[in-house]
Design a protein around this motif. Structure first.
Motif, PDB file in Angstrom:
ATOM      1  N   SER A 115     -37.938-101.384  26.532  1.00 37.27           N
ATOM      2  CA  SER A 115     -39.069-100.466  26.700  1.00 37.27           C
ATOM      3  C   SER A 115     -38.987 -99.257  25.766  1.00 37.27           C
ATOM      4  CB  SER A 115     -39.171-100.004  28.150  1.00 37.27           C
ATOM      5  OG  SER A 115     -38.015 -99.313  28.538  1.00 37.27           O
ATOM      6  N   LYS A 116     -37.798 -98.971  25.217  1.00 35.00           N
ATOM      7  CA  LYS A 116     -37.720 -97.799  24.324  1.00 35.00           C
ATOM      8  C   LYS A 116     -38.613 -97.974  23.088  1.00 35.00           C
ATOM      9  CE  LYS A 116     -33.469 -99.341  22.089  1.00 35.00           C
ATOM     10  NZ  LYS A 116     -32.055 -99.075  21.882  1.00 35.00           N
ATOM     11  N   TYR A 117     -38.971 -99.220  22.755  1.00 37.92           N
ATOM     12  CA  TYR A 117     -39.808 -99.445  21.577  1.00 37.92           C
ATOM     13  C   TYR A 117     -41.299 -99.210  21.829  1.00 37.92           C
ATOM     14  CZ  TYR A 117     -35.549-101.104  19.458  1.00 37.92           C
ATOM     15  OH  TYR A 117     -34.269-101.175  18.985  1.00 37.92           O
ATOM     16  N   LEU A 137     -50.681 -92.830  23.328  1.00 40.04           N
ATOM     17  CA  LEU A 137     -51.149 -93.537  24.530  1.00 40.04           C
ATOM     18  C   LEU A 137     -50.456 -92.983  25.773  1.00 40.04           C
ATOM     19  CD1 LEU A 137     -51.335 -97.197  23.164  1.00 40.04           C
ATOM     20  CD2 LEU A 137     -53.251 -95.846  24.035  1.00 40.04           C
ATOM     21  N   PHE A 138     -49.164 -92.644  25.646  1.00 44.98           N
ATOM     22  CA  PHE A 138     -48.472 -92.112  26.829  1.00 44.98           C
ATOM     23  C   PHE A 138     -49.036 -90.747  27.238  1.00 44.98           C
ATOM     24  CE2 PHE A 138     -45.219 -90.241  29.484  1.00 44.98           C
ATOM     25  CZ  PHE A 138     -45.139 -91.239  30.439  1.00 44.98           C
ATOM     26  N   VAL A 139     -49.426 -89.943  26.259  1.00 42.49           N
ATOM     27  CA  VAL A 139     -50.066 -88.650  26.592  1.00 42.49           C
ATOM     28  C   VAL A 139     -51.368 -88.918  27.376  1.00 42.49           C
ATOM     29  CG1 VAL A 139     -51.229 -86.624  25.585  1.00 42.49           C
ATOM     30  CG2 VAL A 139     -48.993 -87.342  24.711  1.00 42.49           C
ATOM     31  N   LEU A 161     -33.304 -85.097  28.045  1.00 39.28           N
ATOM     32  CA  LEU A 161     -33.240 -86.490  27.586  1.00 39.28           C
ATOM     33  C   LEU A 161     -34.641 -87.095  27.635  1.00 39.28           C
ATOM     34  CD1 LEU A 161     -30.112 -87.563  29.693  1.00 39.28           C
ATOM     35  CD2 LEU A 161     -30.159 -86.593  27.389  1.00 39.28           C
ATOM     36  N   GLY A 162     -35.139 -87.604  26.508  1.00 43.50           N
ATOM     37  CA  GLY A 162     -36.485 -88.193  26.471  1.00 43.50           C
ATOM     38  C   GLY A 162     -37.545 -87.151  26.746  1.00 43.50           C
ATOM     39  N   ALA A 163     -37.565 -86.087  25.945  1.00 49.37           N
ATOM     40  CA  ALA A 163     -38.396 -84.907  26.250  1.00 49.37           C
ATOM     41  C   ALA A 163     -39.898 -85.186  26.171  1.00 49.37           C
ATOM     42  CB  ALA A 163     -38.037 -83.775  25.295  1.00 49.37           C
ATOM     43  N   GLY A 164     -40.320 -86.132  25.348  1.00 44.19           N
ATOM     44  CA  GLY A 164     -41.754 -86.430  25.229  1.00 44.19           C
ATOM     45  C   GLY A 164     -42.533 -85.205  24.772  1.00 44.19           C
ATOM     46  N   ASP A 165     -43.636 -84.900  25.458  1.00 46.70           N
ATOM     47  CA  ASP A 165     -44.447 -83.745  25.027  1.00 46.70           C
ATOM     48  C   ASP A 165     -43.996 -82.451  25.694  1.00 46.70           C
ATOM     49  OD1 ASP A 165     -45.504 -83.776  27.578  1.00 46.70           O
ATOM     50  OD2 ASP A 165     -47.600 -83.809  26.953  1.00 46.70           O
ATOM     51  N   SER A 195     -44.425 -81.087  28.449  1.00 48.97           N
ATOM     52  CA  SER A 195     -45.449 -80.268  29.131  1.00 48.97           C
ATOM     53  C   SER A 195     -44.894 -79.629  30.412  1.00 48.97           C
ATOM     54  CB  SER A 195     -46.702 -81.092  29.417  1.00 48.97           C
ATOM     55  OG  SER A 195     -46.373 -82.271  30.096  1.00 48.97           O
ATOM     56  N   LYS A 196     -44.073 -80.380  31.172  1.00 45.25           N
ATOM     57  CA  LYS A 196     -43.525 -79.799  32.412  1.00 45.25           C
ATOM     58  C   LYS A 196     -42.414 -78.806  32.090  1.00 45.25           C
ATOM     59  CE  LYS A 196     -43.254 -84.098  33.315  1.00 45.25           C
ATOM     60  NZ  LYS A 196     -42.949 -85.449  33.806  1.00 45.25           N
ATOM     61  N   THR A 197     -41.594 -79.173  31.114  1.00 42.78           N
ATOM     62  CA  THR A 197     -40.457 -78.324  30.749  1.00 42.78           C
ATOM     63  C   THR A 197     -40.917 -76.938  30.292  1.00 42.78           C
ATOM     64  OG1 THR A 197     -39.425 -80.347  30.020  1.00 42.78           O
ATOM     65  CG2 THR A 197     -38.345 -78.303  29.358  1.00 42.78           C
ATOM     66  N   ILE A 203     -33.988 -84.167  23.241  1.00 42.90           N
ATOM     67  CA  ILE A 203     -33.544 -85.410  22.590  1.00 42.90           C
ATOM     68  C   ILE A 203     -34.632 -86.449  22.829  1.00 42.90           C
ATOM     69  CG2 ILE A 203     -31.821 -87.279  22.678  1.00 42.90           C
ATOM     70  CD1 ILE A 203     -29.843 -85.178  23.816  1.00 42.90           C
ATOM     71  N   ASP A 204     -35.011 -87.157  21.787  1.00 44.10           N
ATOM     72  CA  ASP A 204     -35.997 -88.224  21.988  1.00 44.10           C
ATOM     73  C   ASP A 204     -35.827 -89.275  20.907  1.00 44.10           C
ATOM     74  OD1 ASP A 204     -38.843 -88.113  23.837  1.00 44.10           O
ATOM     75  OD2 ASP A 204     -38.672 -89.675  22.303  1.00 44.10           O
ATOM     76  N   ILE A 205     -36.138 -90.502  21.252  1.00 43.27           N
ATOM     77  CA  ILE A 205     -36.052 -91.587  20.275  1.00 43.27           C
ATOM     78  C   ILE A 205     -37.223 -91.502  19.292  1.00 43.27           C
ATOM     79  CG2 ILE A 205     -37.401 -93.327  21.564  1.00 43.27           C
ATOM     80  CD1 ILE A 205     -34.937 -95.216  20.831  1.00 43.27           C
ATOM     81  N   SER A 206     -38.311 -90.817  19.705  1.00 41.50           N
ATOM     82  CA  SER A 206     -39.497 -90.727  18.865  1.00 41.50           C
ATOM     83  C   SER A 206     -39.468 -89.449  18.026  1.00 41.50           C
ATOM     84  CB  SER A 206     -40.757 -90.742  19.747  1.00 41.50           C
ATOM     85  OG  SER A 206     -41.865 -90.312  18.991  1.00 41.50           O
ATOM     86  N   SER A 218     -39.090 -89.653  35.922  1.00 42.67           N
ATOM     87  CA  SER A 218     -38.540 -90.889  36.499  1.00 42.67           C
ATOM     88  C   SER A 218     -38.176 -91.887  35.404  1.00 42.67           C
ATOM     89  CB  SER A 218     -39.518 -91.522  37.508  1.00 42.67           C
ATOM     90  OG  SER A 218     -38.805 -92.245  38.498  1.00 42.67           O
ATOM     91  N   SER A 219     -37.767 -91.367  34.225  1.00 40.09           N
ATOM     92  CA  SER A 219     -37.330 -92.267  33.148  1.00 40.09           C
ATOM     93  C   SER A 219     -36.080 -93.048  33.558  1.00 40.09           C
ATOM     94  CB  SER A 219     -37.022 -91.471  31.876  1.00 40.09           C
ATOM     95  OG  SER A 219     -38.214 -90.979  31.306  1.00 40.09           O
ATOM     96  N   ILE A 220     -35.294 -92.488  34.465  1.00 38.89           N
ATOM     97  CA  ILE A 220     -34.116 -93.220  34.972  1.00 38.89           C
ATOM     98  C   ILE A 220     -34.547 -94.560  35.571  1.00 38.89           C
ATOM     99  CG2 ILE A 220     -34.163 -92.104  37.286  1.00 38.89           C
ATOM    100  CD1 ILE A 220     -30.888 -92.719  35.482  1.00 38.89           C
TER     101      ILE A 220
HETATM  102  C1  LIG Z   1     -41.977 -91.861  30.042  1.00 37.76           C
HETATM  103  S1  LIG Z   1     -41.825 -90.744  28.712  1.00 37.76           S
HETATM  104  C2  LIG Z   1     -41.424 -89.277  29.616  1.00 37.76           C
HETATM  105  C3  LIG Z   1     -41.562 -88.033  28.834  1.00 37.76           C
HETATM  106  C4  LIG Z   1     -41.175 -86.751  29.581  1.00 37.76           C
HETATM  107  N1  LIG Z   1     -39.765 -86.738  29.933  1.00 37.76           N
HETATM  108  C5  LIG Z   1     -42.005 -86.574  30.820  1.00 37.76           C
HETATM  109  O1  LIG Z   1     -41.441 -86.602  31.915  1.00 37.76           O
HETATM  110  O2  LIG Z   1     -43.220 -86.427  30.713  1.00 37.76           O
HETATM  111  C6  LIG Z   1     -40.284 -91.224  28.042  1.00 37.76           C
HETATM  112  C7  LIG Z   1     -39.833 -90.451  26.811  1.00 37.76           C
HETATM  113  O3  LIG Z   1     -38.480 -90.828  26.549  1.00 37.76           O
HETATM  114  C8  LIG Z   1     -38.344 -91.274  25.209  1.00 37.76           C
HETATM  115  N2  LIG Z   1     -37.362 -92.364  25.239  1.00 37.76           N
HETATM  116  C9  LIG Z   1     -37.502 -93.596  25.800  1.00 37.76           C
HETATM  117  N3  LIG Z   1     -36.356 -94.290  25.695  1.00 37.76           N
HETATM  118  C10 LIG Z   1     -35.480 -93.486  25.039  1.00 37.76           C
HETATM  119  C11 LIG Z   1     -34.120 -93.632  24.629  1.00 37.76           C
HETATM  120  N4  LIG Z   1     -33.449 -94.752  24.879  1.00 37.76           N
HETATM  121  N5  LIG Z   1     -33.540 -92.586  23.987  1.00 37.76           N
HETATM  122  C12 LIG Z   1     -34.215 -91.431  23.735  1.00 37.76           C
HETATM  123  N6  LIG Z   1     -35.493 -91.240  24.113  1.00 37.76           N
HETATM  124  C13 LIG Z   1     -36.122 -92.255  24.753  1.00 37.76           C
HETATM  125  C14 LIG Z   1     -39.722 -91.704  24.771  1.00 37.76           C
HETATM  126  O4  LIG Z   1     -39.906 -91.594  23.375  1.00 37.76           O
HETATM  127  C15 LIG Z   1     -40.629 -90.765  25.566  1.00 37.76           C
HETATM  128  O5  LIG Z   1     -40.899 -89.584  24.854  1.00 37.76           O
END
Ligand SMILES: C[S@@+](CC[C@H](N)C(=O)[O-])C[C@H]1O[C@@H](n2cnc3c(N)ncnc32)[C@H](O)[C@@H]1O
Length: 315
Positions: free
Chosen positions: A22-24, A33-35, A77-81, A83-85, A104-107, A155-157
């Motif tokens: 799913s990281k891809y 799209l996630f925004v 971890l996986g900060a995305g946009d 917005s909450k932070t 930190i983010d993969i994107s 809930s990225s966990i």
């Molecule tokens: C579901 S979004 C959540 C974004 C933000 N944390 C939030 O709660 O709105 C997941 C984010 O984690 C990043 N991500 C997903 N898998 C990752 C990985 N293995 N390492 C680093 N970032 C990752 C994605 O690029 C995306 O920005």
């Protein structure tokens, strides 16, 4: 990155039960799209966690009991946009805490946009972004001896199996020092009537997000997936508490991916498993932190009790 993508795609599509990591999902198209997903009426997760960040950042600070004069690192971890932070960053700044923010983010695209928006909205905050897979970056966190607060929101966990989540938290625990903190966002178990639409919205944005994985393989690896021949196919039962997203092949078909140099055969009805989104109870959270050295010190929930941010102290 492209090499690893190619290896992972080949492994997933060659497996008996096909899957794609799913990281891809998160390239430029997927980020946008996630925004959109976060703003969907059906996607309650972001609104619920935002409610916690709008109402309860002071409770977070109380639970963390940080020394205002000691510099600390806020790692996301996986900060995305973000917005909450940003709600938390605003409170920390207003209360004159001394910290740097390390998203930190993969994107790379998501990080660049976050950095630019923070420079506009919260110019006083020091930001050090790190692009990469958080599984790989975790180890490098150890080199800093500043106190740390780690955020893992949205809930990225839940995109990990319970076993993977436990391994991840054990690894995270090893990179932190005693008294460091973790805030873990977790979507709570609830009925199918609420959960399933969040992964299958009426406007088709979650469908496009899921199908973007195939479009990305076409764009970056020279695949020839016909997106009309695959169906977005999510499932969830409250009893199991795990939303699962699949792409189901609508026909017997053969796909060629130039970069892997291979062809992949699909039967009609065959599924590619693309993502799980685990839902939690306190008991499941206790199970996944087992052996990690984290001790739960607080649990903040939104007004409708849909979502929880669990706060842990590293023993
Ligand atoms: C579901 S979004 C959540 C974004 C933000 N944390 C939030 O709660 O709105 C997941 C984010 O984690 C990043 N991500 C997903 N898998 C990752 C990985 N293995 N390492 C680093 N970032 C990752 C994605 O690029 C995306 O920005």
């Amino acid at each position: 990155m492209l090499e690893q993508f190619s290896i992972d795609v080949d492994q997933g599509l060659s497996s008996e039960h096909k899957y794609l990591p799913s990281k891809y999902f998160y390239d430029k198209v997927g980020d946008a799209l996630f925004v959109k997903i976060m703003a969907l009426p059906e996607y309650y997760l972001t609104r619920a966690e935002m409610d916690i960040f709008e109402q309860q950042t002071l409770s977070m600070l109380n639970a963390w009991a940080l020394d205002k004069h000691q510099h600390f690192e806020l790692i996301e971890l996986g900060a995305g946009d973000g917005s909450k932070t940003k709600k938390l960053l605003t409170t920390l700044k207003r209360k004159q805490y001394n910290f740097d923010y390390l998203p930190i983010d993969i994107s790379a695209n998501a990080l660049d946009q976050l950095e630019a928006s923070l420079a506009r909205e919260l110019p006083d905050i020091k930001v050090h972004k790190q692009q990469g897979d958080y599984f790989k970056i975790l180890a490098s966190l150890k080199s800093s001896h500043h106190p740390k607060v780690v955020l893992f929101l949205g809930s990225s966990i839940g995109n990990m199996s319970d076993e993977e989540a436990n391994g991840f938290l054990i690894q995270l625990g090893k990179t932190l020092n005693p008294q460091d903190k973790l805030l873990l966002g977790a979507d709570l178990i609830k009925p199918e009537s609420l959960v399933l639409p969040a992964y299958n919205d009426s406007q088709g944005v979650t469908r496009d997000f899921n199908l973007n994985l195939l479009a990305r393989i076409n764009r970056e690896l020279g695949g020839d997936f016909d997106l009309n021949q695959f169906k977005h196919d999510p499932s969830y039962t409250q009893q199991e508490g795990i939303a699962k997203s699949y792409l189901t092949s609508l026909a017997d078909q053969r796909i060629t991916v130039k970069h892997t140099g291979k062809q992949y055969w699909f039967k009609a009805g065959e599924k590619i498993y693309t993502e799980i989104s685990r839902k939690y109870s306190d008991e499941i959270i206790q199970n996944i932190i087992e052996g990690s050295g984290f001790q739960m010190i607080d649990k903040l929930t939104d007004q409708n009790n849909l979502f929880a941010d669990y706060i842990f102290n590293k023993r």
